[in-house]
Design a protein around this motif. Structure first.
Motif, PDB file in Angstrom:
ATOM      1  N   SER A 141     -20.950 -67.722 -77.565  1.00 19.06           N
ATOM      2  CA  SER A 141     -22.117 -68.366 -76.977  1.00 19.06           C
ATOM      3  C   SER A 141     -22.554 -69.578 -77.799  1.00 19.06           C
ATOM      4  CB  SER A 141     -23.256 -67.351 -76.879  1.00 19.06           C
ATOM      5  OG  SER A 141     -24.430 -67.979 -76.466  1.00 19.06           O
ATOM      6  N   VAL A 142     -22.607 -69.422 -79.129  1.00 18.40           N
ATOM      7  CA  VAL A 142     -23.009 -70.542 -79.987  1.00 18.40           C
ATOM      8  C   VAL A 142     -22.043 -71.706 -79.810  1.00 18.40           C
ATOM      9  CG1 VAL A 142     -23.210 -71.331 -82.369  1.00 18.40           C
ATOM     10  CG2 VAL A 142     -24.198 -69.149 -81.730  1.00 18.40           C
ATOM     11  N   LEU A 143     -20.750 -71.416 -79.927  1.00 18.49           N
ATOM     12  CA  LEU A 143     -19.756 -72.492 -79.856  1.00 18.49           C
ATOM     13  C   LEU A 143     -19.818 -73.181 -78.498  1.00 18.49           C
ATOM     14  CD1 LEU A 143     -16.699 -70.917 -81.690  1.00 18.49           C
ATOM     15  CD2 LEU A 143     -18.385 -72.532 -82.559  1.00 18.49           C
ATOM     16  N   PRO A 170     -22.019 -63.490 -79.506  1.00 23.24           N
ATOM     17  CA  PRO A 170     -22.848 -64.613 -79.964  1.00 23.24           C
ATOM     18  C   PRO A 170     -22.029 -65.787 -80.478  1.00 23.24           C
ATOM     19  CG  PRO A 170     -23.101 -62.713 -81.412  1.00 23.24           C
ATOM     20  CD  PRO A 170     -22.342 -62.252 -80.225  1.00 23.24           C
ATOM     21  N   LEU A 171     -20.882 -65.479 -81.110  1.00 16.05           N
ATOM     22  CA  LEU A 171     -20.041 -66.555 -81.621  1.00 16.05           C
ATOM     23  C   LEU A 171     -19.603 -67.469 -80.488  1.00 16.05           C
ATOM     24  CD1 LEU A 171     -18.365 -67.820 -83.935  1.00 16.05           C
ATOM     25  CD2 LEU A 171     -16.498 -66.346 -83.220  1.00 16.05           C
ATOM     26  N   TRP A 176     -29.691 -72.308 -81.622  1.00 14.20           N
ATOM     27  CA  TRP A 176     -29.191 -71.386 -80.595  1.00 14.20           C
ATOM     28  C   TRP A 176     -30.249 -70.325 -80.299  1.00 14.20           C
ATOM     29  CZ3 TRP A 176     -27.933 -66.100 -80.891  1.00 14.20           C
ATOM     30  CH2 TRP A 176     -27.215 -65.598 -79.799  1.00 14.20           C
ATOM     31  N   ILE A 179     -27.174 -61.133 -86.536  1.00 11.99           N
ATOM     32  CA  ILE A 179     -25.942 -61.871 -86.231  1.00 11.99           C
ATOM     33  C   ILE A 179     -25.437 -62.600 -87.481  1.00 11.99           C
ATOM     34  CG2 ILE A 179     -24.954 -63.724 -84.845  1.00 11.99           C
ATOM     35  CD1 ILE A 179     -27.033 -63.030 -82.696  1.00 11.99           C
ATOM     36  N   LEU A 204     -22.305 -73.374 -76.307  1.00  8.20           N
ATOM     37  CA  LEU A 204     -23.507 -74.160 -76.091  1.00  8.20           C
ATOM     38  C   LEU A 204     -23.503 -75.449 -76.894  1.00  8.20           C
ATOM     39  CD1 LEU A 204     -25.968 -71.331 -75.677  1.00  8.20           C
ATOM     40  CD2 LEU A 204     -26.072 -73.408 -74.339  1.00  8.20           C
ATOM     41  N   LYS A 252     -23.660 -78.532 -74.566  1.00  8.34           N
ATOM     42  CA  LYS A 252     -24.916 -79.286 -74.592  1.00  8.34           C
ATOM     43  C   LYS A 252     -24.818 -80.529 -75.464  1.00  8.34           C
ATOM     44  CE  LYS A 252     -28.424 -75.887 -73.557  1.00  8.34           C
ATOM     45  NZ  LYS A 252     -29.778 -76.259 -73.194  1.00  8.34           N
ATOM     46  N   LEU A 273     -18.065 -66.933 -87.755  1.00  9.21           N
ATOM     47  CA  LEU A 273     -19.468 -66.561 -87.634  1.00  9.21           C
ATOM     48  C   LEU A 273     -20.186 -66.823 -88.957  1.00  9.21           C
ATOM     49  CD1 LEU A 273     -20.770 -65.382 -85.118  1.00  9.21           C
ATOM     50  CD2 LEU A 273     -20.358 -63.114 -85.982  1.00  9.21           C
TER      51      LEU A 273
END
Lengths: 280, 320
Positions: free
Chosen positions: A30-32, A27-28, B135, B180, A34, A38, B124
């Motif tokens: 993916s977040v960074l 997820p880290l 997100w 998360i 995106l 974007k 994180l």
């Protein structure tokens, strides 16, 4: 004798635990990814220097939110930094005894207070008597969030100062207060600055306590007694809107937010590391 | 702190005494500020929530399911339920993954990896809640709707948890997102706790012929258990109070459903959505009442967790 079964169990457990680490990194990334992919498209000088435009008009930026966030975090720091670091020094200097222990425990427990609750506190404290939403109320909410964390981290940093420094100073006849202030705190200063920067970075990312304290503002405002826009509340409003264009703006604003927060954290960490290297 | 007894009396001038006294008072005042802040939170929360006490009975407020500001009916149950369900999902997921990470980093991986792996965890933890929400809305919810929820329904659909239309927005999305977000807290505190486990315990198990995993299971985990529980409770405290990310993905529907796929609501979300536009004094008070519940529960959990973690790093065996 290690049977095959036990061996396999061992490997399986290792694989599962290692897999957990990979699962956390996904997820880290993916977040960074995106936020950058974007957000980058909409990033321009205009975005950073212009006011938001009403729906339907092209362009517009988050300049007032950016300034508002800095303004309120700065105001919060004026309140929270003296109180928080002062309390931390108190905890480190008077480490024994009942009162410091109560203060320490309170600070520890308070560092987990939900930020939305702090918003209600600032609302009751300032919005109700002033009869309007204001940047000051937002700043007070952020300050209340910062004090306990700052107190705890300052305490730990002051404690790292070797006892021998204090003893040497006192042995030379330096008064206690000068020893505390100019030897102990002075030595811990770079660390304390790092802690302050990290606290500022955290406060910049807060949204919930601002929602009904500082509210929002479509226009420029640098008045502490008026509603003020912030980057995070703007992201929220853009993100939950039904318009595709506003979603894009939310991502770009998120990129700006991450860049500001990231710069602060990296500066803080570099400071900490430099100090570490010098001490070696 | 330590006043040296051998300092000859005449060298202490009145000025020094004054300075020391002022410094001492100043320090105590700063320390007291923390207590003042704590008191302020409690006083202001109860103050804003005060008008509620005449309007709604406590029982109706806590156990009522009807939240209708227009008719001055305030039942907090859907919000309490949503908060508990999403936090439970988050703790289940983040607990398993976080403890796994901590075990891997302290017991299995080479020590160099620990320093490297702590960095992404810190990152994180540093990402603002609002960015997670964005997100979640754009990435997590579509994935849940298109892949995860249909899969769960096909394979585990006999459980009431996984019934109903896969919408994406709902308890499950909020729970996963919370997992998360609290993962770094749980993982890093568990790592700290595991590092206090004496090496001799591991060595004893290994010397008896245990494999790595058996050593972990037999000696590390039992010893570290109170600390791990403390880490989980701290994570739970964070999950309960998390606002923005949950608000953006939970669906904001004040209903109670057994299915994790259904949209719900949580205590912080309803405060965030309704407070600024509250319809009247009682409505504001009711929302502050929700805040008071949230505050009480998170503070109690935090206190328990801190005590557990402190005890775990200085417990019965720890002195030897």
């Amino acid at each position: 004798m290690i049977t095959l079964r036990r061996k396999l169990t061992n490997h399986l457990a290792t694989a599962l635990c290692g897999g957990a680490l990979l699962l956390a990194v996904t997820p880290l990334l993916s977040v960074l990814w995106l936020v950058v992919s974007k957000g980058l498209a909409g990033l321009s000088l205009d975005f950073l220097t212009q006011l938001p435009k009403p729906m339907g008009e092209d362009g517009g930026g988050v300049a007032n939110g950016l300034i508002g966030s800095f303004f309120m975090v700065g105001l919060a720091a004026l309140i929270a930094v003296p109180l928080g670091t002062g309390a931390g020094i108190y905890l480190a200097e008077r480490d024994l005894g009942r009162t410091p222990r109560i203060v320490r425990f309170t600070a520890e427990v308070l560092s987990g207070v939900p930020s939305i609750v702090v918003g209600i506190v600032a609302y009751g404290l300032l919005v109700v008597p002033m009869k309007r939403f204001s940047a000051l109320a937002g700043a007070v909410a952020l300050a209340v969030l910062m004090v306990p964390t700052l107190a705890r981290s300052t305490e730990e940093l002051v404690r790292l100062v070797p006892r021998s420094l204090r003893e040497a100073s006192l042995a030379l006849g330096v008064p206690e207060w000068k020893t505390s202030l100019f030897i102990i705190v002075r030595t811990a200063m770079p660390g304390i600055v790092t802690a302050i920067l990290l606290a500022l970075a955290r406060a910049l990312g807060e949204t919930a306590p601002l929602l009904f304290t500082a509210l929002n503002n479509q226009y420029w405002s640098l008045k502490a007694d008026q509603p003020m826009s912030s980057l995070t509340v703007q992201i929220f409003n853009y993100a939950v809107s039904p318009y595709e264009d506003w979603h894009r703006k939310a991502w770009t604003a998120a990129l700006v937010l991450l860049m500001v927060v990231g710069t602060l954290s990296i500066t803080a960490r570099t400071l900490a590391r430099q100090r570490f290297a010098r001490n070696k | 702190m330590t006043r040296l007894p051998s300092v000859p009396e005449p060298t202490i001038t009145a000025n020094v005494r004054l300075g020391d006294r002022v410094w001492s008072i100043l320090l105590t005042a700063f320390g007291g500020a923390v207590l003042v802040v704590a008191g302020l939170i409690v006083i202001e929360l109860t103050h804003v929530a005060q008008p509620l006490s005449g309007a709604v009975s406590l029982w109706k407020f806590l156990a009522g399911a009807d939240w209708d500001p227009v008719n001055d009916s305030y039942g907090a149950l859907p919000y309490i339920y949503g908060t508990l369900v999403t936090s439970a999902v988050a703790i289940a997921l983040a607990g398993a993954v976080g403890v796994g990470i901590a075990l891997f980093l302290t017991e299995m991986a080479p020590p160099q990896l620990r320093a490297i792996a702590m960095f992404p965890l810190e990152l994180l933890a540093g990402i603002p809640s609002i960015v997670y929400g964005l997100w979640g809305l754009t990435v997590l919810v579509p994935i849940l709707r298109a892949d995860v929820e249909p899969w769960l329904q096909r394979n585990l659909g006999f459980l009431p948890l996984f019934k109903g239309a896969p919408i994406g927005l709902g308890y499950l999305a909020a729970g996963v997102l919370l997992a998360i977000m609290i993962l770094p807290t749980i993982a890093s505190i568990t790592v700290e706790v595991m590092r206090t486990v004496p090496g001799t315990l591991r060595e004893a198990a290994l010397a008896l012929g245990a494999t790595r995993w058996e050593a972990v299971k037999l000696s590390v985990l039992p010893y570290a258990r109170p600390g791990i529980v403390g880490a989980l409770i701290l994570g739970l405290g964070r999950a309960l109070g998390e606002t923005m990310a949950v608000t953006m993905v939970i669906g904001n529907s004040p209903t109670i459903s057994a299915s994790l796929f259904a949209p719900g609501y949580s205590l912080p979300s309803v405060i965030a959505n309704e407070f600024a536009e509250a319809s009247g004094q009682t409505h504001t008070a009711a929302l502050a009442g929700l805040g008071l519940i949230l505050f009480g529960v998170t503070m109690a959990l935090n206190a328990i967790a801190r005590l557990l973690v402190a005890w775990a790093s200085r417990g019965p065996l720890r002195k030897s």
